[in-house]
Write a protein that holds these residues in place. Structure first.
Motif, PDB file in Angstrom:
ATOM      1  N   ILE A  60       0.820  -1.372   0.010  1.00  0.00           N
ATOM      2  CA  ILE A  60       0.137  -0.144  -0.150  1.00  0.00           C
ATOM      3  C   ILE A  60       0.994   1.159   0.041  1.00  0.00           C
ATOM      4  CG2 ILE A  60      -1.478   1.169   1.262  1.00  0.00           C
ATOM      5  CD1 ILE A  60      -2.592  -1.467   2.291  1.00  0.00           C
ATOM      6  N   THR A  61       1.837   0.954   0.763  1.00  0.00           N
ATOM      7  CA  THR A  61       3.226   1.916   0.738  1.00  0.00           C
ATOM      8  C   THR A  61       3.334   2.695  -0.676  1.00  0.00           C
ATOM      9  OG1 THR A  61       3.429   2.181   3.269  1.00  0.00           O
ATOM     10  CG2 THR A  61       5.302   2.977   1.844  1.00  0.00           C
ATOM     11  N   LEU A  62       3.954   1.655  -1.357  1.00  0.00           N
ATOM     12  CA  LEU A  62       4.280   1.794  -2.291  1.00  0.00           C
ATOM     13  C   LEU A  62       3.054   2.140  -3.209  1.00  0.00           C
ATOM     14  CD1 LEU A  62       6.810  -1.520  -2.383  1.00  0.00           C
ATOM     15  CD2 LEU A  62       6.849   0.756  -1.882  1.00  0.00           C
ATOM     16  N   ALA A  63       2.461   1.804  -3.741  1.00  0.00           N
ATOM     17  CA  ALA A  63       1.404   1.734  -4.024  1.00  0.00           C
ATOM     18  C   ALA A  63       0.987   3.974  -4.760  1.00  0.00           C
ATOM     19  CB  ALA A  63       0.099   1.605  -4.203  1.00  0.00           C
ATOM     20  N   GLY A  64       1.047   3.798  -2.973  1.00  0.00           N
ATOM     21  CA  GLY A  64       1.211   5.588  -2.584  1.00  0.00           C
ATOM     22  C   GLY A  64       2.339   6.316  -3.383  1.00  0.00           C
ATOM     23  N   LEU A  65       3.526   5.491  -3.394  1.00  0.00           N
ATOM     24  CA  LEU A  65       4.512   6.627  -3.418  1.00  0.00           C
ATOM     25  C   LEU A  65       4.708   6.047  -4.984  1.00  0.00           C
ATOM     26  CD1 LEU A  65       7.284   5.290  -1.055  1.00  0.00           C
ATOM     27  CD2 LEU A  65       5.535   7.133  -0.963  1.00  0.00           C
ATOM     28  N   ALA A  66       3.842   5.148  -5.946  1.00  0.00           N
ATOM     29  CA  ALA A  66       4.555   4.609  -7.568  1.00  0.00           C
ATOM     30  C   ALA A  66       3.633   6.323  -7.523  1.00  0.00           C
ATOM     31  CB  ALA A  66       3.815   3.712  -7.593  1.00  0.00           C
ATOM     32  N   ARG A  67       2.487   6.951  -7.558  1.00  0.00           N
ATOM     33  CA  ARG A  67       1.913   8.057  -7.692  1.00  0.00           C
ATOM     34  C   ARG A  67       2.705   9.079  -7.758  1.00  0.00           C
ATOM     35  NH1 ARG A  67      -0.761   6.488 -11.455  1.00  0.00           N
ATOM     36  NH2 ARG A  67      -1.654   8.067 -11.864  1.00  0.00           N
ATOM     37  N   GLU A  68       3.580   9.965  -6.312  1.00  0.00           N
ATOM     38  CA  GLU A  68       4.459  10.357  -5.921  1.00  0.00           C
ATOM     39  C   GLU A  68       5.614  10.548  -6.273  1.00  0.00           C
ATOM     40  OE1 GLU A  68       2.459  13.071  -3.948  1.00  0.00           O
ATOM     41  OE2 GLU A  68       0.773  12.021  -3.299  1.00  0.00           O
ATOM     42  N   THR A  69       5.538   9.978  -7.822  1.00  0.00           N
ATOM     43  CA  THR A  69       7.524   9.629  -7.617  1.00  0.00           C
ATOM     44  C   THR A  69       7.253   9.390  -9.256  1.00  0.00           C
ATOM     45  OG1 THR A  69       8.165   7.257  -7.276  1.00  0.00           O
ATOM     46  CG2 THR A  69       8.218   9.211  -5.291  1.00  0.00           C
ATOM     47  N   LYS A  70       8.902   9.835  -9.655  1.00  0.00           N
ATOM     48  CA  LYS A  70       8.853  10.490 -10.973  1.00  0.00           C
ATOM     49  C   LYS A  70       9.931   9.158 -11.656  1.00  0.00           C
ATOM     50  CE  LYS A  70       4.692  12.759 -11.128  1.00  0.00           C
ATOM     51  NZ  LYS A  70       3.897  12.262 -11.951  1.00  0.00           N
ATOM     52  N   ARG A  71      11.204   8.786 -11.168  1.00  0.00           N
ATOM     53  CA  ARG A  71      11.990   8.459 -11.118  1.00  0.00           C
ATOM     54  C   ARG A  71      12.085   7.229 -10.996  1.00  0.00           C
ATOM     55  NH1 ARG A  71      17.155   8.064  -9.649  1.00  0.00           N
ATOM     56  NH2 ARG A  71      16.911  10.316  -8.218  1.00  0.00           N
ATOM     57  N   ILE A  72      12.927   7.127  -9.555  1.00  0.00           N
ATOM     58  CA  ILE A  72      13.373   6.224  -8.918  1.00  0.00           C
ATOM     59  C   ILE A  72      12.421   5.031  -8.678  1.00  0.00           C
ATOM     60  CG2 ILE A  72      14.385   7.236  -7.430  1.00  0.00           C
ATOM     61  CD1 ILE A  72      12.222   6.977  -5.063  1.00  0.00           C
ATOM     62  N   ASP A  97       3.680  -1.668 -10.286  1.00  0.00           N
ATOM     63  CA  ASP A  97       4.070  -1.120 -10.851  1.00  0.00           C
ATOM     64  C   ASP A  97       3.802  -0.597 -11.925  1.00  0.00           C
ATOM     65  OD1 ASP A  97       7.019  -1.970 -12.543  1.00  0.00           O
ATOM     66  OD2 ASP A  97       6.350  -2.920 -13.861  1.00  0.00           O
ATOM     67  N   ARG A  98       2.291  -0.661 -12.557  1.00  0.00           N
ATOM     68  CA  ARG A  98       1.669   0.075 -14.333  1.00  0.00           C
ATOM     69  C   ARG A  98       1.024   1.416 -13.175  1.00  0.00           C
ATOM     70  NH1 ARG A  98      -0.585  -1.441 -18.197  1.00  0.00           N
ATOM     71  NH2 ARG A  98      -0.710  -3.361 -18.724  1.00  0.00           N
ATOM     72  N   MET A  99       0.969   1.809 -11.522  1.00  0.00           N
ATOM     73  CA  MET A  99       0.399   2.704 -11.602  1.00  0.00           C
ATOM     74  C   MET A  99       2.194   3.707 -11.165  1.00  0.00           C
ATOM     75  SD  MET A  99      -1.081   2.120  -8.289  1.00  0.00           S
ATOM     76  CE  MET A  99      -2.196   3.632  -7.324  1.00  0.00           C
ATOM     77  N   SER A 100       3.219   3.126 -11.107  1.00  0.00           N
ATOM     78  CA  SER A 100       5.005   4.105 -10.926  1.00  0.00           C
ATOM     79  C   SER A 100       5.150   4.056 -12.639  1.00  0.00           C
ATOM     80  CB  SER A 100       5.506   2.621 -10.497  1.00  0.00           C
ATOM     81  OG  SER A 100       6.008   1.335 -11.408  1.00  0.00           O
ATOM     82  N   GLY A 101       4.435   3.636 -13.629  1.00  0.00           N
ATOM     83  CA  GLY A 101       5.083   3.555 -15.370  1.00  0.00           C
ATOM     84  C   GLY A 101       5.774   2.529 -15.274  1.00  0.00           C
ATOM     85  N   GLY A 102       6.039   1.308 -14.654  1.00  0.00           N
ATOM     86  CA  GLY A 102       7.254   0.659 -14.250  1.00  0.00           C
ATOM     87  C   GLY A 102       8.494   0.238 -13.779  1.00  0.00           C
ATOM     88  N   ARG A 103       8.275   0.894 -11.944  1.00  0.00           N
ATOM     89  CA  ARG A 103       9.265   0.626 -12.016  1.00  0.00           C
ATOM     90  C   ARG A 103       9.647   0.372 -10.716  1.00  0.00           C
ATOM     91  NH1 ARG A 103       8.977   6.150  -9.344  1.00  0.00           N
ATOM     92  NH2 ARG A 103       7.113   6.364 -10.558  1.00  0.00           N
ATOM     93  N   VAL A 104       9.036  -0.808 -10.955  1.00  0.00           N
ATOM     94  CA  VAL A 104       8.555  -1.838  -9.191  1.00  0.00           C
ATOM     95  C   VAL A 104       9.982  -3.261  -9.562  1.00  0.00           C
ATOM     96  CG1 VAL A 104       7.495  -4.173  -8.683  1.00  0.00           C
ATOM     97  CG2 VAL A 104       6.479  -1.439  -8.775  1.00  0.00           C
TER      98      VAL A 104
END
Length: 311
Positions: A60-72, A97-104
């Motif tokens: 759940i944390t990483l889902a939130g961070l996925a929408r709040e970050t762009k690069r890492i 992974d989809r929420m982050s644009g492929g950064r997981v």
């Protein structure tokens, strides 16, 4: 010489809100020298802390961070195989992974902390390595099933029938992390599934021995040992001078000499030399365990005085 990859690793069960984690993750991204923000996957504090205000869920944390970050990059060291059913976990990780644009990146371990299972009513079987093996098979199998085909699995612990194997991650392949100290089964599991092998909080000698075992197992499996990334997770305690090192050590309840022997600790010059020693041992990536999440100056010091010296 390949540049040492530095990542930030947090232990929120020791006491952290989502907002605190978001602040650290944004600093990790903004400072520019760190490639990823990782967190543990635990539901109970350890040692002489209260863990206030209580645990936060890793995915759940990483889902939130996925929408709040762009690069890492974002991931876990390590998700416990005891916490979630593999089909559900495959969906969760693919969605993040989809929420982050492929950064997981996906670290999975057997789980070890029996007290957190007891505290929250989570089964804690004695034979957990079998769960880990089957979860890796199921999760990667679901992700890798071609569109339009179904996935079936018949194991000792899990059975799946006619799964549509959706959703697919944004990445064609989510990097999988396997780690640990086991001399035989762990290297074999890494050889089969891992893109990265991680040694957590280990001595340099133990790291060298385990990396060698993993490389041998990977070669025996018909893969190139160089295809894996070899990494360590190590507690960080870095200061601009000895007094600041001592202050940061005291803040996390540790001794300076112990941290210098077992972690990444000291002044920037000392730390650069120490990281060079880990590089010679075969380490390509270091997860800096940051225990005082309110001390953002710590991260800034690494970015300004350590990272630029790592050629």
């Amino acid at each position: 010489m390949t540049r040492m990859d530095l990542r930030i690793f947090t232990e929120p069960q020791q006491g952290a809100t989502y907002d605190t984690l978001l602040t650290v993750a944004k600093a990790t991204e903004d400072l520019g020298c760190f490639s990823a923000f990782f967190r543990s996957d635990h539901y109970l504090h350890m040692g002489d802390v209260t863990g206030e205000p209580g645990p936060t869920d890793a995915w759940i944390t990483l889902a939130g961070l996925a929408r709040e970050t762009k690069r890492i990059r974002l991931g876990t060291l390590m998700t416990a195989a005891t916490f979630r059913l593999p089909g559900v976990l495959a969906i969760q990780v693919a969605q993040v992974d989809r929420m982050s644009g492929g950064r997981v990146e996906f670290g999975l371990g057997a789980g070890w902390y029996d007290a957190e299972h007891t505290a929250y009513g989570i089964p804690f079987p004695k034979a957990r390595f079998g769960l880990l093996e089957e979860q890796l098979a199921v999760i990667t199998g679901l992700w890798e099933t071609p569109e339009g085909e179904t996935f079936d699995f018949k194991g000792t612990h899990y059975r799946l029938t006619d799964s549509p194997a959706r959703p697919k991650p944004a990445q064609a392949h989510i990097p999988v992390l396997v780690g640990g100290h086991g001399a035989k089964r762990t290297p074999a599991l890494a050889a089969r599934y891992a893109d990265e092998f991680n040694m957590p909080f280990s001595s340099m000698d133990d790291t060298k021995k385990q990396f060698a075992r993993v490389r041998e197992a990977v070669a025996e499996a018909g893969r190139d040992p160089g295809d894996l990334v070899y990494s360590n997770a190590l507690v960080a305690c870095i200061g601009k001078d000895d007094a600041e090192v001592a202050r940061r050590a005291a803040a996390i309840g540790r001794e300076v000499d112990e941290l210098k022997a077992n972690g990444i600790a000291g002044t920037p010059a000392e730390v650069v030399e120490r990281i060079g020693q880990w590089r010679e041992a075969g380490t390509e990536r270091i997860y800096l365990q940051i225990l005082d999440l309110g001390d953002l100056d710590h991260l800034e010091l690494v970015a300004s005085a350590v990272a630029p010296q790592l050629g």
